[in-house]
Structure formats: C-alpha cells, structure tokens
Design a protein around this motif. Structure first.
Motif, PDB file in Angstrom:
ATOM      1  N   LYS A  14      49.172 -28.070  28.615  1.00 50.58           N
ATOM      2  CA  LYS A  14      50.464 -28.754  28.395  1.00 50.58           C
ATOM      3  C   LYS A  14      51.066 -29.191  29.728  1.00 50.58           C
ATOM      4  O   LYS A  14      51.698 -30.237  29.814  1.00 50.58           O
ATOM      5  N   LYS A  15      50.805 -28.404  30.774  1.00 52.59           N
ATOM      6  CA  LYS A  15      51.299 -28.801  32.117  1.00 52.59           C
ATOM      7  C   LYS A  15      50.502 -29.999  32.615  1.00 52.59           C
ATOM      8  O   LYS A  15      51.061 -30.995  33.072  1.00 52.59           O
ATOM      9  N   GLU A  16      49.183 -29.906  32.507  1.00 52.16           N
ATOM     10  CA  GLU A  16      48.300 -30.962  33.012  1.00 52.16           C
ATOM     11  C   GLU A  16      48.561 -32.298  32.310  1.00 52.16           C
ATOM     12  O   GLU A  16      48.553 -33.350  32.928  1.00 52.16           O
ATOM     13  N   LYS A  17      48.855 -32.244  30.985  1.00 53.92           N
ATOM     14  CA  LYS A  17      48.978 -33.489  30.209  1.00 53.92           C
ATOM     15  C   LYS A  17      50.421 -33.871  29.890  1.00 53.92           C
ATOM     16  O   LYS A  17      50.652 -34.751  29.069  1.00 53.92           O
ATOM     17  N   ASP A  18      51.389 -33.194  30.501  1.00 57.62           N
ATOM     18  CA  ASP A  18      52.807 -33.542  30.353  1.00 57.62           C
ATOM     19  C   ASP A  18      53.305 -33.440  28.901  1.00 57.62           C
ATOM     20  O   ASP A  18      53.879 -34.382  28.345  1.00 57.62           O
ATOM     21  N   LEU A 272      46.239 -26.359  20.244  1.00 51.07           N
ATOM     22  CA  LEU A 272      45.205 -26.612  21.257  1.00 51.07           C
ATOM     23  C   LEU A 272      44.482 -27.934  20.970  1.00 51.07           C
ATOM     24  O   LEU A 272      44.216 -28.730  21.885  1.00 51.07           O
ATOM     25  N   ASN A 273      44.212 -28.188  19.696  1.00 45.06           N
ATOM     26  CA  ASN A 273      43.506 -29.428  19.331  1.00 45.06           C
ATOM     27  C   ASN A 273      44.335 -30.679  19.654  1.00 45.06           C
ATOM     28  O   ASN A 273      43.777 -31.703  20.030  1.00 45.06           O
ATOM     29  N   VAL A 274      45.660 -30.590  19.501  1.00 42.73           N
ATOM     30  CA  VAL A 274      46.501 -31.740  19.882  1.00 42.73           C
ATOM     31  C   VAL A 274      46.341 -31.977  21.384  1.00 42.73           C
ATOM     32  O   VAL A 274      46.138 -33.116  21.846  1.00 42.73           O
ATOM     33  N   LEU A 275      46.402 -30.904  22.154  1.00 43.27           N
ATOM     34  CA  LEU A 275      46.328 -31.030  23.614  1.00 43.27           C
ATOM     35  C   LEU A 275      44.973 -31.564  24.070  1.00 43.27           C
ATOM     36  O   LEU A 275      44.866 -32.282  25.067  1.00 43.27           O
ATOM     37  N   LYS A 276      43.919 -31.215  23.327  1.00 39.87           N
ATOM     38  CA  LYS A 276      42.568 -31.704  23.683  1.00 39.87           C
ATOM     39  C   LYS A 276      42.337 -33.118  23.159  1.00 39.87           C
ATOM     40  O   LYS A 276      41.311 -33.733  23.449  1.00 39.87           O
ATOM     41  N   GLY A 277      43.259 -33.587  22.302  1.00 37.30           N
ATOM     42  CA  GLY A 277      43.097 -34.929  21.719  1.00 37.30           C
ATOM     43  C   GLY A 277      42.132 -34.948  20.550  1.00 37.30           C
ATOM     44  O   GLY A 277      41.607 -36.000  20.173  1.00 37.30           O
TER      45      GLY A 277
END
Ligand code: 13P
Ligand code: SF4
Length: 304
Positions: A14-18, A272-277
């Motif tokens: 979440k930090k890496e992808k804002d 987690l899946n949202v963050l991984k796209g």
C-alpha cells in the motif's frame, strides 16, 4: 502465507503503490490492523476525500465504496470483494421509489446512506444514522418519505412528532432479527450493563436502550462511559473491538443473530489481490449517477 505475512505484504504494497485502506467498524480485527482509518460509512468517505493518496480500498459493502467514489471522483476506489453488498441497500430501485413518490406527492424524499448511488439520484437528501435527526429537523418540508429503513425512520419521527412521515417496508435483516425478547433476556442476564443500540433495531428494542447511535457513536459512548458493562445492540465486531480496546470493561452481544455476513465477506487476501492488481472491483459510476448522487450527498453534508 501466515496472517502476519499477508498483513506485512499489504502494508508494504500500500505504501509502494500509494493506496489508502478504509475499514468499516464491522470488519474483523485483522483488517483493522492494516487499515489507515476505521469508522462508520459516512466518516470513512470524508476521511478518504481528505487523504492525499490516489487509490482507496474500501473494506465494507458496495454502497460505502460508491459513496467514497462520489466524494473522491478523481481517485481510484476499489471494493475488495465484489460480492459484498448490503441487502438493505438493494431493497429499493428507481421503480419502487417512483411508486412511493406517486403515493406520497409533495413529500421530501430522505434516503438513508445505505442505498445505491443510482437511487440517491432520485432523492432530495441522504442521511446517516448519526445525522438523520438533525437533517430531518432542518428540512423545510414537514412531510418526509423516509427510505428504506422504517426503524431508523421511526426513531427520527419520535424526535419530531410535529412532522408527518411515510415509510418503505424495508430494513436491515440483521438488526431486524433481534427481538424485544432478546433485549430483555440480555438485560436480565447482565442487570448492571447499559444497553447501547443502533437505530436499525426494532422500535421496541430501541425503547429499552440507554443509548441509541451509529456504530462510531456506540463505540465513543462506551469508551467514555463510567459504567463497566455494556450490552451491544449492533453487529458483533463492535463487541470485539470494544473488548479489545477497553480490557477493564465487559461487553456482551445483545443476540448471537447480529452478524453481518456481507460485511464479513472481505478477507485479507481480497485486499492483497487489489494491491497486486489481480482482484477486487474498481468502482465506476456513470456521469449521470455521479452528478445526481453527489447532489444528494452534498446536501447531507451542508445540512449535517
Ligand atoms: P453506520 O452508518 O453506523 O456505520 O452503519 C452502517 C450500517 O450498515 C449499519 O448496519
Ligand atoms: Fe447492511 Fe445490515 Fe449489514 Fe449494515 S448490518 S451492512 S445495514 S445488512
């Protein structure tokens, strides 16, 4: 992966992808631990609109993610589990509302925030459980068509007997499952406890309460009360969060029936899946819905 490892990966990504993560108070503790904000449906959307991050994950139900998108039109808003809908929000559509409007001409249409954004386009103003009394009392119109929850509507009507109300026969199936008998049994079992209930409960249950309020209202009341024991008349997660936060106090559920399965559909893996796209659903609303629903929501903000 263990729960701890999934949580660490979520916090890193979440930090890496804002991304900003919002969690409704009915989410489990493991989700609250990775969230930036926890609150009620209205409070979370306001927090999201003030946050500077470009992407938002709303851990709650669909109408909450939609409200969030309407208040933050330039951000990407994701619902981690697309199946997570609120049954009450889906009880009315434009057609059923139209029929009611014909039956009650000249009434101001007040929508609980637990409605679809499409329905909000055809309403005059929306309200939350914490702002309903204030907003309805400020309306010029003395005739109010309150949708879709007659229990919240009934609670509001009791505070302003001078106004005329009409209701839709809907309501939250989870809060409706709690009966007066459940409330009286819980009181008998815990005679020193205060009863705190959400206004989505039946009027005869609300009448037994020491405090009536939204999810965050209930939590704030219990935190600052000098009392040591509380019966909680809303979703079970509130019992758990309060017990965790206030270990010197005791919290009891009003009934084991008060669990919102829809709220519990969202898991750490979904986030987690949202963050991984690779999962979740980005909320996309038509210009017409964005415009119509934001008029209804902005009026709530102006009056609330
Ligand atoms: P709050 O607005 O209090 O968060 O309640 C939302 C809800 O769905 C209650 O059942
Ligand atoms: Fe909807 Fe009731 Fe669940 Fe709240 S508790 S999200 S009103 S079904």
């Amino acid at each position: 992966m263990t729960i701890k490892e999934i949580q660490e990966e979520i916090i890193r990504l979440k930090k890496e992808k804002d991304f900003c993560i919002l969690a409704h108070a009915y989410q489990g503790h493991e989700i609250l631990e990775v969230a930036d904000y926890m609150g009620d449906s209205y409070g979370l959307s306001v927090e999201a609109s003030k946050d500077s991050r470009k992407n938002i994950i709303m851990c709650g139900v669909r109408f909450m993610a939609e409200t969030c998108k309407i208040l933050s039109p330039d951000k990407n808003v994701y619902l981690p589990n697309p199946e997570a809908g609120c049954p009450m929000a889906e009880q009315m559509n434009l057609e059923t509302l139209d029929e009611m409007k014909k039956k009650y001409p000249g009434y101001a249409v007040v929508a609980y925030i637990n409605t679809t954004s499409e329905l909000k386009t055809a309403c005059d103003v929306c309200v939350t459980s914490s702002s309903a009394v204030q907003i309805c009392s400020k309306l010029d119109n003395d005739k109010i068509l309150f949708i879709p929850d007659p229990n919240l509507g009934n609670y509001v009507q009791k505070q302003m007997p001078e106004k005329e109300f009409a209701f839709f026969n809907g309501g939250c199936p989870r809060h409706l499952a709690v009966t007066l008998d459940d409330a009286l049994k819980a009181k008998e079992l815990h005679p020193h406890a205060e009863l705190l209930v959400h206004p989505e409960c039946r009027p005869d249950v609300v009448a037994e309460a020491d405090y009536v309020g939204s999810t965050t209202g209930i939590m704030a009341y219990a935190r600052k009360s000098e009392k040591k024991e509380f019966i909680i008349g809303t979703e079970h997660s509130i019992v758990e969060h309060l017990q965790y936060e206030c270990p010197d106090k005791m919290f009891y559920p009003i009934s084991s029936k008060l669990m919102c399965h829809n709220m519990k559909l969202t898991t750490l893996v979904d986030i987690l899946n949202v963050l991984k796209g690779t999962g979740g659903e980005e909320i996309v609303l038509s210009d017409e819905v964005m415009e119509g629903a934001s008029r209804c929501i902005n009026r709530m903000i102006a009056l609330g």
